[in-house]
Write an enzyme that holds these catalytic residues in place. Structure first.
Site, short mmCIF file in Angstrom:
data_model
loop_
_atom_site.label_atom_id
_atom_site.label_comp_id
_atom_site.label_asym_id
_atom_site.label_seq_id
_atom_site.Cartn_x
_atom_site.Cartn_y
_atom_site.Cartn_z
N GLU A 1 -37.28 -25.61 27.14
CA GLU A 1 -35.88 -26.01 27.54
C GLU A 1 -35.08 -26.69 26.52
OE1 GLU A 1 -34.91 -25.50 30.58
OE2 GLU A 1 -36.83 -24.80 31.40
N GLN B 1 -27.88 -23.84 25.73
CA GLN B 1 -26.50 -23.09 24.74
C GLN B 1 -27.13 -21.90 23.90
OE1 GLN B 1 -24.93 -26.77 23.40
NE2 GLN B 1 -23.38 -26.70 24.50
N LEU C 1 -30.80 -21.25 15.40
CA LEU C 1 -30.72 -21.70 16.50
C LEU C 1 -29.45 -22.50 16.75
CD1 LEU C 1 -34.16 -22.47 18.24
CD2 LEU C 1 -32.43 -20.39 18.63
N TYR D 1 -30.63 -32.76 32.69
CA TYR D 1 -31.23 -31.41 32.83
C TYR D 1 -32.47 -31.32 32.44
CZ TYR D 1 -32.12 -26.86 31.72
OH TYR D 1 -32.89 -25.63 31.43
N ASP E 1 -28.86 -26.28 35.43
CA ASP E 1 -28.43 -25.70 34.41
C ASP E 1 -27.23 -24.65 34.55
OD1 ASP E 1 -29.81 -23.49 35.55
OD2 ASP E 1 -30.43 -22.79 33.45
N CYS F 1 -25.20 -7.82 43.06
CA CYS F 1 -25.09 -8.37 44.46
C CYS F 1 -26.24 -7.31 45.56
CB CYS F 1 -23.92 -8.66 45.02
SG CYS F 1 -22.67 -9.84 44.08
N CYS G 1 -29.68 -8.88 45.34
CA CYS G 1 -29.79 -10.33 45.47
C CYS G 1 -30.75 -10.75 46.57
CB CYS G 1 -28.45 -10.99 45.43
SG CYS G 1 -28.56 -12.70 45.62
N CYS H 1 -24.69 -16.00 51.22
CA CYS H 1 -23.90 -16.01 50.02
C CYS H 1 -22.50 -15.77 50.63
CB CYS H 1 -23.99 -14.98 48.87
SG CYS H 1 -23.09 -15.24 47.45
#
Length: 375
Positions: free
Chosen positions: A50, A55, A93, A133, A151, A212, A215, A221
């Site tokens: 995590e 990012q 990183l 988070y 997130d 989509c 999904c 949605c």
């Protein structure tokens, strides 16, 4: 689908949400990627994954994760390692402050919890570098605690499902999106549910060109029903990238080059670098290098040639780096460390032992490739 979009105010539409949660969990069980930290959901493994994924794209994280776990397999290993070792393993990183906070947290876990990562969200949040988070992710994925993880992927998925019309980073938006995720989460299935939302955002509900038709929760949605998927989530205006010109010197002497260590605070803290700095308005890169070496090290140099130019993006900056080979003139001047905390003369082959910013590392690779081990 129109019924899903016409059910009144967003916050009142979350009561019948369990079908969404079970649909997501079922999809994840069948479609999850075989990621290494999912083998046993060891708390340390989940925590490292995590932190690395903040990012940073999954494809880039995976090789770093495998190398890190091989070298630092436990919390105790991180707590005992030197910061230089950790930074070198992390090099590339970015966001190097994560490494220092990671080690501080590991040391506290060893001291306060006997090396066992705490399972309560609040206890996790008290550790250095662990925010809402990461605490929620570790608590739910490693320990099965029923807490939602918000997130970037989860923000996008939930904002589209709700057709949420406000910037997702706003405090109100964060509260609402976290609330609906909590409502949608089937009790006792936080591990699968949170990963399902994140996996869906990574594989299906992508920022651009979402899939989509594939999904599993398309029927719920609202953005899909309203044809607003391309406009959700609403993002804050991005700050403009700032262009910066930098000149650095590969200062050579007796087969070695000079490197210096940045202070423990600030941008790229604790990393090694070639001396140099930002250009002033109207300066040529060569003028910048002469000025910077005089200011940083109290020396004068002769530039013996230009090595390369490197363009690199970092946070809000577009870096244009000019690298020059140079020598001390006169040759016996003492170097005074006026901005760095440590300086070393190192042969080219020895530079791999030190952690550098990415642009400097690219320069090192170029030097080693072009000239072998001779500066």
């Amino acid at each position: 689908m129109s019924d899903a979009h016409d059910t009144g105010p967003v916050v009142n539409a979350i009561a019948p949400a369990p079908p969404i949660g079970f649909a997501l969990v079922g999809w994840f069980v069948q479609n999850q990627r075989p990621l290494p930290w999912r083998r046993h959901y060891d708390p340390y493994a989940v925590w490292i994954s995590e932190v690395m994924l903040q990012q940073t794209q999954m494809s880039k994280v995976l090789p770093y994760y495998e190398r890190w776990m091989a070298r630092f397999p436990t919390v105790q290993a991180v707590a005992k390692a030197s910061l230089e070792e950790l930074l070198r393993a992390w090099e590339g990183l970015g966001y190097y402050g994560r490494v220092r906070q990671l080690q501080k947290a590991a040391q506290e876990i060893v001291t306060l919890y006997g090396g066992n990562i705490p399972w309560e969200e609040e206890a996790l949040r008290r550790l250095p570098g662990i925010g809402p988070y990461t605490a929620a992710a570790v608590a739910s994925l490693a320990f099965g605690r029923d807490v939602p993880v918000l997130d970037g992927n989860a923000q996008r998925v939930s904002a589209r499902l709700l057709d949420w019309p406000k910037p997702v980073k706003d405090a109100e938006s964060q509260r609402i999106l976290r609330q609906v995720l909590e409502e949608w989460m089937p009790s006792g299935r936080a591990r699968e549910f949170n990963q399902a939302v994140m996996e869906l955002g990574s594989l299906i509900c992508k920022p651009k060109k979402p899939r989509c038709t594939q999904c599993p929760v398309r029927a719920w949605c609202r953005a899909y029903a309203a044809d607003t998927v391309a406009h959700r989530p609403v993002a804050p205006r991005r700050p403009l990238m700032q262009a910066i010109t930098v000149a650095v010197g590969v200062l050579c002497d007796n087969g070695k080059v000079f490197i210096q260590k940045r202070p423990p605070q600030g941008l790229m803290a604790g990393l090694w670098e070639f001396p140099g700095g930002k250009a002033h308005e109207g300066e040529t890169p060569e003028e910048t290098l002469h000025r910077e070496l005089a200011e940083e090290l109290g020396v004068t140099v002769t530039i013996t040639g230009k090595i390369t130019e490197i363009r690199h993006a970092i946070t809000r900056y577009r870096l244009h780096l000019h690298a020059f080979r140079c020598v001390l003139n006169p040759p016996d001047q003492p170097l005074e460390l006026r901005s760095a905390v440590q300086g070393l003369w190192v042969p080219l082959e020895g530079l791999d032992q030190y952690a550098f910013p990415s642009a400097n590392r690219r320069l090192i690779r170029m030097l080693q490739t072009r000239q072998g081990t001779t500066p």
